[in-house]
Write an enzyme that holds these catalytic residues in place. Structure first.
Site, short mmCIF file in Angstrom:
data_model
loop_
_atom_site.label_atom_id
_atom_site.label_comp_id
_atom_site.label_asym_id
_atom_site.label_seq_id
_atom_site.Cartn_x
_atom_site.Cartn_y
_atom_site.Cartn_z
N ARG A 87 -4.31 -19.49 -4.20
CA ARG A 87 -5.42 -20.19 -3.52
C ARG A 87 -5.37 -19.96 -2.00
NH1 ARG A 87 -6.37 -23.61 0.61
NH2 ARG A 87 -4.57 -24.89 0.04
N ASP A 88 -4.47 -20.64 -1.32
CA ASP A 88 -4.39 -20.50 0.14
C ASP A 88 -4.09 -19.04 0.48
OD1 ASP A 88 -4.43 -21.33 2.76
OD2 ASP A 88 -2.86 -22.84 2.54
N HIS A 116 3.31 -28.63 4.35
CA HIS A 116 2.48 -27.44 4.09
C HIS A 116 2.37 -26.69 5.42
CE1 HIS A 116 -1.17 -25.48 2.14
NE2 HIS A 116 -1.40 -25.22 3.41
N HIS A 167 2.17 -23.39 7.82
CA HIS A 167 1.86 -21.96 7.98
C HIS A 167 2.83 -21.39 9.02
CE1 HIS A 167 -2.00 -21.55 5.65
NE2 HIS A 167 -1.81 -22.87 5.63
N CYS A 179 -6.37 -19.54 6.81
CA CYS A 179 -7.55 -20.36 6.54
C CYS A 179 -8.77 -19.70 7.15
CB CYS A 179 -7.35 -21.76 7.11
SG CYS A 179 -8.80 -22.80 6.85
N ASN A 194 0.83 -19.13 4.68
CA ASN A 194 1.83 -20.18 4.46
C ASN A 194 3.21 -19.55 4.64
OD1 ASN A 194 -0.43 -20.86 2.19
ND2 ASN A 194 0.47 -22.70 3.05
P1 HMG Z 1 -22.36 -27.97 2.47
O1 HMG Z 1 -23.14 -26.73 2.74
O2 HMG Z 1 -22.35 -29.05 3.50
O3 HMG Z 1 -22.70 -28.58 1.02
O4 HMG Z 1 -20.85 -27.53 2.21
P2 HMG Z 1 -23.99 -29.19 0.40
O5 HMG Z 1 -23.55 -30.36 -0.41
O6 HMG Z 1 -25.06 -29.39 1.46
O7 HMG Z 1 -24.46 -28.02 -0.60
C1 HMG Z 1 -24.96 -26.78 -0.14
C2 HMG Z 1 -24.94 -25.78 -1.29
O8 HMG Z 1 -23.58 -25.56 -1.72
C3 HMG Z 1 -25.68 -26.25 -2.54
O9 HMG Z 1 -26.21 -25.10 -3.17
C4 HMG Z 1 -24.58 -26.82 -3.40
O10 HMG Z 1 -24.88 -26.80 -4.77
C5 HMG Z 1 -23.44 -25.87 -3.10
P3 HMG Z 1 -27.77 -24.66 -3.01
O11 HMG Z 1 -28.52 -25.85 -3.51
O12 HMG Z 1 -27.95 -24.43 -1.54
O13 HMG Z 1 -27.85 -23.42 -3.85
N1 HMG Z 1 -22.14 -26.50 -3.32
C6 HMG Z 1 -21.16 -26.02 -4.12
N2 HMG Z 1 -21.08 -24.91 -4.89
C7 HMG Z 1 -19.95 -24.73 -5.58
N3 HMG Z 1 -18.90 -25.59 -5.55
C8 HMG Z 1 -18.94 -26.69 -4.79
C9 HMG Z 1 -20.09 -26.95 -4.05
N4 HMG Z 1 -20.46 -27.94 -3.21
C10 HMG Z 1 -21.69 -27.66 -2.77
N5 HMG Z 1 -17.90 -27.52 -4.76
C11 HMG Z 1 -18.68 -27.80 1.21
C12 HMG Z 1 -19.83 -28.48 1.95
C13 HMG Z 1 -17.50 -28.76 1.24
C14 HMG Z 1 -19.10 -27.49 -0.22
C15 HMG Z 1 -18.36 -26.48 1.96
O14 HMG Z 1 -18.16 -26.77 3.32
C16 HMG Z 1 -17.15 -25.79 1.41
O15 HMG Z 1 -17.16 -25.29 0.29
N6 HMG Z 1 -16.05 -25.73 2.21
C17 HMG Z 1 -14.81 -25.16 1.74
C18 HMG Z 1 -14.01 -24.69 2.88
C19 HMG Z 1 -12.69 -24.18 2.36
O16 HMG Z 1 -12.52 -23.91 1.18
N7 HMG Z 1 -11.72 -24.03 3.28
C20 HMG Z 1 -10.42 -23.56 2.93
C21 HMG Z 1 -9.62 -24.54 2.15
S1 HMG Z 1 -8.90 -25.83 3.14
C22 HMG Z 1 -7.43 -25.13 3.71
O17 HMG Z 1 -7.20 -23.97 3.51
C23 HMG Z 1 -6.43 -26.02 4.37
C24 HMG Z 1 -5.24 -26.37 3.46
O18 HMG Z 1 -4.59 -25.21 2.99
C25 HMG Z 1 -4.24 -27.23 4.23
C26 HMG Z 1 -3.85 -26.62 5.60
O19 HMG Z 1 -3.38 -25.49 5.67
O20 HMG Z 1 -4.06 -27.34 6.58
C27 HMG Z 1 -5.69 -27.18 2.23
MG MG Z 2 -3.15 -24.08 4.17
#
Ligand code: HMG
Ligand code: MG
Length: 300
Positions: free
Chosen positions: A15-16, A208, A210, A241, A250
């Site tokens: 994933r990450d 967690h 990096h 990220c 990580n």
């Molecule tokens: P948004 O654009 O604000 O969402 O995104 P929305 O609710 O307005 O929906 C917009 C469109 O997205 C719609 O589709 C929804 O159906 C679709 P449309 O009608 O336009 O065709 N949608 C989805 N589709 C699939 N799966 C879903 C989903 N939700 C909405 N779950 C949202 C908000 C949170 C969805 C977006 O910002 C997003 O997906 N962000 C993910 C970012 C991400 O994955 N970042 C990396 C992971 S975090 C990380 O790495 C940190 C961590 O490792 C810890 C660390 O290191 O600190 C965990």
């Molecule tokens: Mg991370």
């Protein structure tokens, strides 16, 4: 405090590790094989996929196919990120064994990463928690930017504690503290854990970290001494990220295993098998493992 005798490792590579891979989308079959290899190496917790918007993170667009494609081991937890109810429903349909919601200690990062404020994200998680409870699926909580933010710089430990405490209060069984951009140093890490442990018992915390600045191992040693006994790491040191420019992967699982073995701390994970898996997956991606331990032991 004495060091823990055993540490639970959570491997983030599928994933990450892969979410930010540039270029072509990594084949589903490669992701599936990576997860199965990690399980064979002894990992009991693997973050297998992410049910986020494929427009935001194209590499995770095949989360359903990955989850349904793996040959499951009964002793292994296959978790996935679920930022909202839509993500959770998709994850449940794909038979996820555990899910995770993710918040940030920084307002600017919260906006860039999940398109809402910290408080809005916490409110959005409430129905996710309720539905997960109904489905009998545990929820982990992440806090990003616990030791610094790419947009806001320093982050106060009290701000980390506020968000971590809120996630724990709403029912997350564990809160994983992310040094998303790897800027932390041991003293800062220790001060942050001291503050967070006032609101979340240390046995419910995970580190967690990096490894952008090469400090992750030093930081882990510091927090192990405080009783943190769950560590997130990524085989091959894969990752970064997409919403934190310049952030590298990580800490490598190989490096963590070498550290823990030297400290006499058990994990149940086989270092040699992880080195092999790290070689294999980085070979698939056309590069060498980021882990120094892997390179050193490979040279023997
Ligand atoms: P948004 O654009 O604000 O969402 O995104 P929305 O609710 O307005 O929906 C917009 C469109 O997205 C719609 O589709 C929804 O159906 C679709 P449309 O009608 O336009 O065709 N949608 C989805 N589709 C699939 N799966 C879903 C989903 N939700 C909405 N779950 C949202 C908000 C949170 C969805 C977006 O910002 C997003 O997906 N962000 C993910 C970012 C991400 O994955 N970042 C990396 C992971 S975090 C990380 O790495 C940190 C961590 O490792 C810890 C660390 O290191 O600190 C965990
Ligand atoms: Mg991370």
């Amino acid at each position: 405090m004495a060091l823990p005798q055993r540490v639970r490792l959570v491997d983030m590579a599928p994933r990450d590790g892969l979410q930010n891979e540039p270029g072509e989308v990594v084949a589903t079959a490669v992701k599936v094989e990576l997860i199965e290899r990690l399980a064979r190496a002894g990992l009991t917790h693997i973050e297998a996929a992410s049910f986020v918007s494929p427009r935001w993170v194209p590499q995770m667009g095949d989360a359903r196919e990955v989850m349904l494609g793996i040959h499951r081991e009964s002793n292994v937890t296959y978790s996935a990120l679920t930022p909202n109810l839509k993500g959770l429903e998709n994850a449940l349909e794909a038979n996820v064994s555990e899910v995770a919601v993710f918040a940030a200690a920084s307002e600017a990062f919260s906006q860039k990463n999940i398109n809402c404020s910290i408080d809005e994200s916490l409110a959005r998680f409430e129905p996710v928690m309720a539905r997960a409870r109904q489905a009998n699926v545990r929820v982990r909580g992440y806090v990003s930017c616990v030791l610094g933010c790419p947009y806001e710089g320093d982050i106060a430990p009290a701000q980390v504690a506020r968000v971590a405490g809120a996630l724990y209060e709403m029912g997350c069984f564990e809160v994983s503290l992310g040094d998303t951009i790897g800027v932390g140093t041991p003293l800062k890490a220790r001060q942050m854990i001291d503050e967070v442990a006032k609101v979340v018992p240390v046995e419910h915390l995970a580190a967690h970290f990096h490894d952008t600045y090469g400090m992750a191992i030093a930081n882990l040693f510091a927090v192990l001494e405080q009783g943190v006994a769950v560590i997130d790491a990524s085989t091959g040191g894969l990752g970064g990220c997409p919403y934190a420019k310049g952030a590298s992967g990580n800490v490598a699982t190989e490096d963590v295993l070498y550290l823990l073995r030297g400290l006499g701390i058990e994990t149940g994970v086989n270092l040699e098998s992880i080195i092999e898996t790290g070689e294999w997956i980085t070979g698939q991606l056309g590069r060498a493992p980021a882990s120094k331990v892997a390179r050193a032991l490979e040279a023997h």
